[in-house]
Design a protein around this motif. Structure first.
Motif, mmCIF file in Angstrom:
data_model
loop_
_atom_site.group_PDB
_atom_site.id
_atom_site.type_symbol
_atom_site.label_atom_id
_atom_site.label_comp_id
_atom_site.label_asym_id
_atom_site.label_seq_id
_atom_site.Cartn_x
_atom_site.Cartn_y
_atom_site.Cartn_z
ATOM 1 N N ASN A 1 0.782 -0.673 -0.005
ATOM 2 C CA ASN A 1 -0.001 0.154 0.357
ATOM 3 C C ASN A 1 1.133 1.055 0.113
ATOM 4 O OD1 ASN A 1 -2.633 -1.573 0.038
ATOM 5 N ND2 ASN A 1 -2.114 -1.366 2.315
ATOM 6 N N ASN A 2 1.938 1.182 -0.790
ATOM 7 C CA ASN A 2 3.333 2.550 -0.768
ATOM 8 C C ASN A 2 3.113 2.643 0.576
ATOM 9 O OD1 ASN A 2 2.229 2.627 -3.696
ATOM 10 N ND2 ASN A 2 0.417 3.746 -2.827
ATOM 11 N N VAL A 3 3.872 1.709 1.475
ATOM 12 C CA VAL A 3 4.696 1.897 2.124
ATOM 13 C C VAL A 3 5.738 0.635 2.512
ATOM 14 C CG1 VAL A 3 4.356 1.493 5.077
ATOM 15 C CG2 VAL A 3 2.474 2.729 3.927
ATOM 16 N N ASP A 4 6.824 1.445 2.734
ATOM 17 C CA ASP A 4 8.211 0.382 2.473
ATOM 18 C C ASP A 4 8.089 0.227 4.440
ATOM 19 O OD1 ASP A 4 10.142 -1.054 2.564
ATOM 20 O OD2 ASP A 4 11.439 0.727 1.827
ATOM 21 N N PHE A 5 7.809 -0.930 4.968
ATOM 22 C CA PHE A 5 8.088 -1.530 6.352
ATOM 23 C C PHE A 5 9.295 -1.721 6.783
ATOM 24 C CE2 PHE A 5 3.304 -2.022 4.947
ATOM 25 C CZ PHE A 5 2.997 -2.105 6.190
ATOM 26 N N TYR A 6 10.249 -1.778 5.762
ATOM 27 C CA TYR A 6 11.772 -2.076 6.146
ATOM 28 C C TYR A 6 12.332 -1.024 6.930
ATOM 29 C CZ TYR A 6 16.639 -3.353 4.947
ATOM 30 O OH TYR A 6 18.123 -3.619 5.223
ATOM 31 N N PRO A 7 12.047 -0.040 6.784
ATOM 32 C CA PRO A 7 13.100 0.802 7.145
ATOM 33 C C PRO A 7 12.044 1.112 8.868
ATOM 34 C CG PRO A 7 12.421 2.454 5.490
ATOM 35 C CD PRO A 7 11.481 0.455 5.871
ATOM 36 N N PHE A 8 11.182 -0.003 9.479
ATOM 37 C CA PHE A 8 10.200 0.062 10.479
ATOM 38 C C PHE A 8 11.056 -1.116 11.312
ATOM 39 C CE2 PHE A 8 7.686 2.760 7.713
ATOM 40 C CZ PHE A 8 7.364 3.878 9.090
ATOM 41 N N MET A 9 11.976 -1.961 10.135
ATOM 42 C CA MET A 9 11.975 -3.079 11.074
ATOM 43 C C MET A 9 13.564 -3.131 11.747
ATOM 44 S SD MET A 9 11.645 -6.110 7.622
ATOM 45 C CE MET A 9 12.875 -6.795 8.443
ATOM 46 N N PRO A 10 13.889 -4.173 12.815
ATOM 47 C CA PRO A 10 14.427 -4.206 14.079
ATOM 48 C C PRO A 10 15.820 -4.448 13.315
ATOM 49 C CG PRO A 10 12.673 -5.628 14.683
ATOM 50 C CD PRO A 10 12.023 -4.937 13.263
ATOM 51 N N ALA A 11 17.140 -4.301 13.347
ATOM 52 C CA ALA A 11 17.743 -4.376 13.324
ATOM 53 C C ALA A 11 18.159 -5.885 12.731
ATOM 54 C CB ALA A 11 18.953 -3.900 13.622
ATOM 55 N N CYS A 12 17.843 -6.502 13.923
ATOM 56 C CA CYS A 12 17.836 -7.729 14.383
ATOM 57 C C CYS A 12 17.334 -9.080 13.499
ATOM 58 C CB CYS A 12 17.774 -8.039 15.499
ATOM 59 S SG CYS A 12 15.948 -8.581 15.928
ATOM 60 N N GLU A 13 17.122 -8.317 12.749
ATOM 61 C CA GLU A 13 15.380 -8.845 11.456
ATOM 62 C C GLU A 13 15.831 -8.283 9.870
ATOM 63 O OE1 GLU A 13 10.898 -8.757 11.356
ATOM 64 O OE2 GLU A 13 11.238 -9.275 13.869
ATOM 65 N N LYS A 14 17.058 -7.141 9.405
ATOM 66 C CA LYS A 14 17.268 -6.663 8.335
ATOM 67 C C LYS A 14 18.296 -7.512 8.075
ATOM 68 C CE LYS A 14 15.468 -1.620 8.767
ATOM 69 N NZ LYS A 14 16.255 -0.265 9.885
ATOM 70 N N ASP A 15 19.602 -7.822 9.332
ATOM 71 C CA ASP A 15 20.574 -9.024 8.741
ATOM 72 C C ASP A 15 20.557 -9.740 8.150
ATOM 73 O OD1 ASP A 15 20.197 -9.744 11.122
ATOM 74 O OD2 ASP A 15 22.370 -9.738 11.696
ATOM 75 N N ASN A 16 19.424 -10.485 7.808
ATOM 76 C CA ASN A 16 18.645 -12.085 8.011
ATOM 77 C C ASN A 16 18.443 -11.836 6.536
ATOM 78 O OD1 ASN A 16 17.846 -11.861 10.757
ATOM 79 N ND2 ASN A 16 15.997 -12.166 9.840
ATOM 80 N N PHE A 17 18.934 -13.334 5.749
ATOM 81 C CA PHE A 17 19.237 -13.449 4.894
ATOM 82 C C PHE A 17 18.600 -15.221 3.846
ATOM 83 C CE2 PHE A 17 23.429 -14.233 6.930
ATOM 84 C CZ PHE A 17 23.616 -15.741 5.772
ATOM 85 N N LEU A 18 18.527 -15.038 2.871
ATOM 86 C CA LEU A 18 18.175 -16.090 2.150
ATOM 87 C C LEU A 18 19.051 -15.967 1.308
ATOM 88 C CD1 LEU A 18 14.179 -15.365 1.634
ATOM 89 C CD2 LEU A 18 14.739 -17.016 2.137
ATOM 90 N N THR A 19 18.958 -17.720 1.785
ATOM 91 C CA THR A 19 19.985 -18.382 0.280
ATOM 92 C C THR A 19 19.146 -19.859 -0.577
ATOM 93 O OG1 THR A 19 21.763 -18.268 1.742
ATOM 94 C CG2 THR A 19 22.341 -20.055 -0.258
ATOM 95 N N PHE A 20 19.069 -19.680 -1.926
ATOM 96 C CA PHE A 20 18.655 -20.540 -3.134
ATOM 97 C C PHE A 20 19.051 -21.672 -2.987
ATOM 98 C CE2 PHE A 20 15.424 -16.595 -2.798
ATOM 99 C CZ PHE A 20 14.143 -17.622 -1.975
ATOM 100 N N LYS A 21 19.011 -23.297 -2.564
ATOM 101 C CA LYS A 21 20.291 -23.378 -3.441
ATOM 102 C C LYS A 21 19.303 -24.426 -4.852
ATOM 103 C CE LYS A 21 21.932 -24.637 1.103
ATOM 104 N NZ LYS A 21 22.395 -25.894 1.878
ATOM 105 N N ALA A 22 20.550 -25.292 -6.207
ATOM 106 C CA ALA A 22 19.955 -25.481 -7.011
ATOM 107 C C ALA A 22 19.319 -26.604 -6.708
ATOM 108 C CB ALA A 22 21.307 -25.462 -8.620
ATOM 109 N N ASN A 23 19.263 -27.389 -5.796
ATOM 110 C CA ASN A 23 19.101 -28.463 -5.809
ATOM 111 C C ASN A 23 17.388 -28.098 -5.043
ATOM 112 O OD1 ASN A 23 18.923 -28.127 -3.017
ATOM 113 N ND2 ASN A 23 20.382 -30.034 -2.813
#
Length: 151
Positions: free
Chosen positions: A55-77
């Motif tokens: 809805n035209n609002v970016d929620f990322y700036p409101f996320m805590p730092a402990c969530e902003k450093d999380n990451f996803l890794t997709f593997k070919a299998n």
């Protein structure tokens, strides 16, 4: 005289052909590497969120730092990992959660953990943008566009 002219023309043509072949060997044409498939791009590195817009609002700036450093890794299998990153919101949470993924609809959609289907809006070596439809606690539906960058 006609035979001599024809022989001379043939000799010149043969000389040009041989010299042009030699030139090609001396200066080979560089080959263009084959473009990567979407699976190769997606699985070539990990992805970290940069924006989460609904809805035209970016929620990322409101996320805590402990969530902003999380990451996803997709593997070919077809497996994936979700990593809590260096900062964990809850120390008792596992560092890594395993999951699955697969492309569908001619690689225009991705299913994550056999439940969430997202439309792939952009997938380059540097950027992944997916659009997810959701239903909130009140039963209202909406969409969230998540942008990830190469980690």
């Amino acid at each position: 005289m006609k035979k001599l002219t024809f022989a001379l023309a043939a000799l010149v043509a043969l000389t040009l052909m041989v010299s042009s072949c030699k030139k090609d060997k001396d200066n080979p044409t560089p080959s263009t590497p084959a473009p990567q498939t979407k699976t190769q791009i997606l699985t070539s590195h990990s992805w970290i969120a940069k924006s989460m817009v609904s809805n035209n609002v970016d929620f990322y700036p409101f996320m805590p730092a402990c969530e902003k450093d999380n990451f996803l890794t997709f593997k070919a299998n077809g497996t994936s990992t979700y990593d809590e990153g260096a900062l964990k919101c809850d120390p008792s949470d596992p560092q890594v959660e395993n999951g699955t993924w697969k492309f569908i609809a001619n690689e225009t959609k991705i299913i994550i953990d056999n439940s969430d289907t997202a439309e792939v809006q952009t997938l380059t070596a540097e950027t992944l943008v997916i659009k997810i439809k959701f239903e909130d606690d009140e039963g209202k539906t909406g969409t969230m566009v998540n942008t990830f960058s190469k980690k």
